[in-house]
Design a protein around this motif. Sequence first.
Motif: not given
Length: 275
Positions: A9-20, A22-33
């Motif tokens: 859940a936090v990954f989804r929120e954090l990656s949504g924030f980063i995408q908003d 910077t434009g950088i998309t991080l799908d679930q496979s990028k949790d290690y990143l």
Amino acid sequence: MAEPHIDYAVFRELSGFIQDRTGITLDQSKDYLIETRLGPLIREFQLDGYADLLRKVRTDARLLNRMIDEISTNETSFFRDNSPFELLKYRLLPELMDRGRQGSGPITIWSAASSTGQEVYSIGIACREIMGAQAASKVRIIGTDISDSAVRRASLGAFSELEIGRGMSADLRDRYFTASDGLWKIKDELRAMASFRQMNLLEPFSGLGSFDIIFCRNVAIYFDAETRKALFERLAKQLRPNGALIIGSSETMIGVTDVFQRQEHMRCAYYTLRA
Ligand SMILES: C[S@@+](CC[C@H](N)C(=O)[O-])C[C@H]1O[C@@H](n2cnc3c(N)ncnc32)[C@H](O)[C@@H]1O
């Protein structure tokens, strides 16, 4: 040290924030990143996990800058992929010089995701090689990047032996750099052709001006299709009428937008505005 684990859940929120931001998309496979790159920030800023990071980063500009520095991939090298620089030397610059472009001000070139500066200095060297000493007064190069630390490093123009070894021949190194404190420093005449500024490609390009050539390489690959299309269409508006856009060798304009016409020189693709 193992990095703190991020839950879904936090990954989804954090990656949504980063995408908003910077434009950088991080799908679930990028949790290690996220864990390897942002875990150390949690310790540095003494945060209570990723949810706390997400809360604080919304209001703390320093933390946001650090987060962007960590999350952006700054991979680059001198004369990366080589052919864009051949295109510049043997097609684009000669055409601009023939058209007498210099008569109406300097040739303007934008490296739109310049990372730590290797692309900008490669462009500068290519100009210098083809135009000689007049390049210093007849070409202006601007490098922009979202990453504050990358822009600072680019602006310094000092590279390690390892960085120089990636793409720079010994001959060009000896002519355009000086050895200083274990680093290779770009010579003043090349440094003076360039300027750098932190800029997010998602935000308005205010005050940037228009360009004869735009390099926008290996950044749109991190964006989703909609962001990529919007970016390329906004870049089109920054190009002068006969201007050229160069994208990464693994990137395509097919199915993205039709504002550009594909051109090719010695198997290197570039894009001009569709008439
Ligand atoms: C892989 S590097 C490419 C550098 C260089 N153009 C090259 O091809 O060697 C991608 C760069 O894009 C930058 N970047 C990512 N998102 C960005 C954005 N929204 N605005 C501006 N720069 C961005 C990163 O900070 C990184 O330095």
